[in-house]
Design an enzyme around this catalytic site. Structure first.
Site, PDB file in Angstrom:
ATOM      1  CG  ASP A  54      -2.153   0.923   0.927  1.00  0.00           C
ATOM      2  OD1 ASP A  54      -2.060   1.773   0.008  1.00  0.00           O
ATOM      3  OD2 ASP A  54      -3.182   0.811   1.627  1.00  0.00           O
ATOM      4  CD1 TRP A  55       0.537   5.630  -3.591  1.00  0.00           C
ATOM      5  CD2 TRP A  55       0.154   3.434  -3.618  1.00  0.00           C
ATOM      6  NE1 TRP A  55       0.521   5.203  -4.911  1.00  0.00           N
ATOM      7  CE2 TRP A  55       0.285   3.879  -4.955  1.00  0.00           C
ATOM      8  CE3 TRP A  55      -0.075   2.073  -3.403  1.00  0.00           C
ATOM      9  CZ2 TRP A  55       0.190   3.029  -6.065  1.00  0.00           C
ATOM     10  CZ3 TRP A  55      -0.173   1.218  -4.501  1.00  0.00           C
ATOM     11  CH2 TRP A  55      -0.044   1.703  -5.797  1.00  0.00           C
TER      12      TRP A  55
END
Ligand code: BGC
Length: 754
Positions: free
Chosen positions: A227-228
């Site tokens: 995930d970012w």
């Protein structure tokens, strides 16, 4: 191109992104760049002139905003989900996007999760079926899916640090189950690892989840991306099984990887493995650039409307007040949300729609002869500037309500009430809206309330006073037309809840432990999530999981269940008849209940499958729902594997989790591969064992026929001895069977079970 043909620097560079949504190309090696996009219910397209690597918060380029998962999941219509996936793929292809960052299939553990609108359900079977259908729609049409957020990302509070502390059974049976099914069956191109940790280990470094379970057990062959911003230590993440870090860190972590390999701290083969997956992913997902102009946006707007038609849930309809007569009477439409609709949630999934249907306009359009007047009633932050102070705005609405035959009152949550990034701390509607509701009800009892909200809102205690209650959730850009069609009966509502609406937040099974503290959230309710918990505690709810009304009525007949032990799965057949006056669609739900006396605590009922059937008045049709026999299993913590207990299961055909229409019994044999027995296994465990039980009884009968018959006849003795280890029973009975012989008996059981 094999990994060993690249330099170490290239390899490190390749396994982190180029820009916010792109992977790095390596031209001399013929490795293309992939462009990705959020996700999940529409493309969140970066502005055409964005700088790679720079965070760009400007509104994205327009794309179709389909109903978010909360609404799509309420349709219980997998064909629609598949078509949405295909439409997303078409828009992605038109823009040169190879991979969509979705779907998100996390379980709605608490009604408070700020991101519940992006998830399908509180049930893993439902989530797996919807996630899978969207993925098939995407991937069959050439766009890769990214299954997210793996795993147990069930809250926004402290999401980048919190550890979800989950026992093995709920982890397997609830939180990993949909991921497992989708990975095995639908083979998403990528999996996105979540921000949080599970049982103390952050996901991006979680070898057990990223490698042992995802790859070794389930056979995942695609790419794992972060995930970012979820990577804390890139080197540790690579070792654990992460392939791609997103977004890039300006080269910082690439240098760390190079240094770790050079210093001999990271085996280069580990990096090569990630590179090979990335290269495969890049060749699969790279697309020529596109300006989006070839996508059929009108057709997609219509599809978004069709999904919305099927997603609206009619919670209550006394009288019946609905549908309204479009031909006569006066209708007061009250509530700013009728004019400024909220149709999606905030955060990374927010789409710039190609256009937006306004409910009020569509109500006016459909009201042939009915006279429609509007009053905003309350202000919204993103609505027009009010032309009077809030009291006067409310007073005008109340006066309009008093002067009208019927009131359609739009209530709901505003963008600032729920979004990715934070959780809610209550589930009530805004106080000004509730005050308005009570004032309107005092002057006109003929009120249909229409709700717009991403996470559920509390409807008790006022829903009893409102004859009609329509749950619109967030319906995407074409939801306004769908709401008008349902209100006037042009569409017969058919959505059903994919999550329970409790009477009070305090009743929800996770209430005492959500969202945790000091970096940990303990999933204390175990497998009793959502309806499993409300049912087990026999808690009354406002509207149960699976509930939704129609303008017609349905009867269920002739339930039959077959096939438990022939390996082909369980086949359930039931006939549904439309017994009312209008054409309509019924969502039939199939639940199973485990045999009494399970060795572990099991929910009262669990969803196993569902089907959607459309029927004309008077028509009836048999529907068939199949599910694998393996779904009946629980995860044995002791044996570290799934176990099917033998016995009589109840299979139920239901209109909701609390409206079981028919049930049938199903005899299921225990797994051939049953638990091991030893001399410390209890008498109860021995007697319940399909091989050990008969062997022991036969042996006991030879030594002490009296004891055998007392065990058969004396329930108290049997119950008391149930929990006593076999070697102790033998001692109590005067050493009637020697220790060696008991051990030999256990060996015979082990041999027989292989
Ligand atoms: C979200 C993901 C999203 C990513 C990229 C993250 O903050 O959790 O769901 O795909 O951003 O925008």
């Amino acid at each position: 191109m094999a990994a060993h043909d690249l330099t170490l620097t290239d390899k490190a560079a390749l396994t982190s992104g180029l820009g916010q949504m792109t992977t790095k190309p390596i031209e001399h090696a013929g490795i293309p760049s992939v462009t990705m996009s959020d996700g999940p219910h529409g493309l969140r397209l970066q502005h055409p002139d964005h700088e790679p690597g720079q965070l760009d918060l400007r509104p994205a380029t327009p794309a179709t905003c389909f109903p978010p998962a909360v609404a799509l999941g309420s349709s219980w219509d997998l064909d629609l989900a598949h078509r949405v996936g295909a439409a997303l793929a078409a828009e992605a292809a038109a823009h040169g996007i190879g991979v969509l960052l979705g779907p998100g299939i996390n379980i709605k553990r608490s009604p408070l999760c700020g991101r519940n609108f992006e998830y399908f359900a509180e049930d893993p079977t439902h989530s797996a079926e919807f996630g899978g259908a969207v993925i098939r729609g995407l991937q069959e049409n050439g766009t890769g899916a990214t299954l997210k957020h793996y795993a147990a990302n069930n809250q926004e509070t402290d999401r980048m640090r919190v550890s979800a502390d989950i026992d093995e059974r709920p982890l397997r049976e609830i939180y990993l189950r949909a991921f497992e099914r989708i990975v095995r069956r639908d083979k998403p191109w990528a999996v996105m690892c979540a921000y949080n940790g599970v049982n103390g280990v952050t996901l991006s470094e979680n070898t057990r989840l990223l490698t042992d379970i995802l790859r070794t057990e389930w056979g995942f062959e695609g790419l794992v991306m972060s995930d970012w911003g979820a990577v804390r230590n890139r080197v540790a993440a690579l070792r654990a099984g992460l392939d791609l870090e997103m977004p890039p860190t300006g080269g910082r972590t690439d240098r760390e990887v190079v240094a770790a390999v050079t210093a001999g701290e990271l085996d280069e083969a580990v990096l090569d493995r990630a590179v090979e997956r990335l290269v495969h992913f890049a060749h699969r997902a790279a697309r020529p650039a596109g300006d989006g102009s070839t996508a059929p946006y009108d057709e997609h707007h219509r599809l978004a409307g069709e999904v919305a038609d099927h997603s609206i849930v009619l919670l209550r309809n006394e009288g019946p007040l609905l549908p309204l007569d479009p031909g006569s009477g006066t209708v007061a439409v009250i509530g700013e949300l009728a004019r400024t609709p909220r149709f999606q949630g905030g955060g990374s999934s927010q789409v710039t729609p190609t256009r937006v249907d306004i409910p009020l306009d569509h109500i006016r359009e459909l009201a042939d002869g009915a006279h429609v007047e509007f009053a905003p009633g309350y202000p919204l932050a993103d609505g027009p500037e009010p032309d009077a102070d809030p009291t006067e705005v409310a007073d005008r609405a109340v006066r309009l309500a008093a002067a009208s035959d019927t009131v359609v009152l739009f209530l709901g949550l505003a963008q600032q009430d729920e979004s990715e990034g934070f959780d809610r701390d209550h589930i009530d509607l805004p106080a000004d809206q509730l005050a308005l509701l009570h004032r309107v009800l005092a002057v006109n009892p003929r009120v249909a309330v229409v709700l717009s909200n991403g996470g559920i809102v509390r409807t008790a205690p006022w829903h009893d006073r409102v004859p009609a209650l329509v749950e619109g959730f967030l319906l995407g850009q074409a939801g306004g037309g769908a709401l008008a069609r349902v209100l006037f009966g042009a569409v017969n509502p058919s959505g059903k809840l994919a999550e329970t609406i409790p009477l009070r937040l305090e009743d929800s099974p996770s209430f005492l432990t959500f969202p945790g503290a000091e970096g940990h959230v303990r999933y204390g309710e175990g497998v009793f999530v959502g309806y499993r918990g409300y049912d087990a505690a026999r808690v009354e709810v406002a509207f149960p999981f699976g509930h939704g009304l129609s303008y017609t009525t349905f009867a269920y007949r002739e339930l039959s269940v077959a096939g438990a032990d022939d390996g082909a799965g369980i086949v359930v057949r039931v006939t549904v008849a439309n017994t009312g006056e209008r054409a309509g669609r019924e969502v039939v739900q199939i639940y199973s209940a485990a045999p009494a006396g399970s060795p572990v605590e099991r929910p009262i009922r669990e969803l196993r499958g569902f089907a959607s059937v459309r029927l004309q008045p008077g028509e009836s049709r048999e529907v068939t729902i199949e599910f694998p026999r393996a779904d009946l299993a629980y995860f044995s913590v002791r044996d570290r594997c799934w176990r099917i207990e033998g016995g009589t299961y109840r299979i139920e055909a239901a209109a909701s989790s609390r409206d079981v229409r028919l049930s049938a019994e199903l005899a299921v044999a225990a797994d051939a591969d049953t638990a091991e027995l030893d001399v410390r296994s209890t008498l109860g465990e021995w007697l319940a064992h399909p091989i050990g039980g008969p062997l022991l009884l036969e042996r006991l009968a030879r030594s002490n026929a009296g004891l055998t018959s007392r065990l058969a006849d004396d329930a108290t003795l049997r119950r008391a001895a149930h929990n006593v280890p076999l070697e102790v029973v033998a001692d109590f009975a005067g050493g009637l069977i020697g220790r060696d012989e008991l051990a030999a008996l256990a060996d015979r059981v082990a041999e027989a079970t292989g």
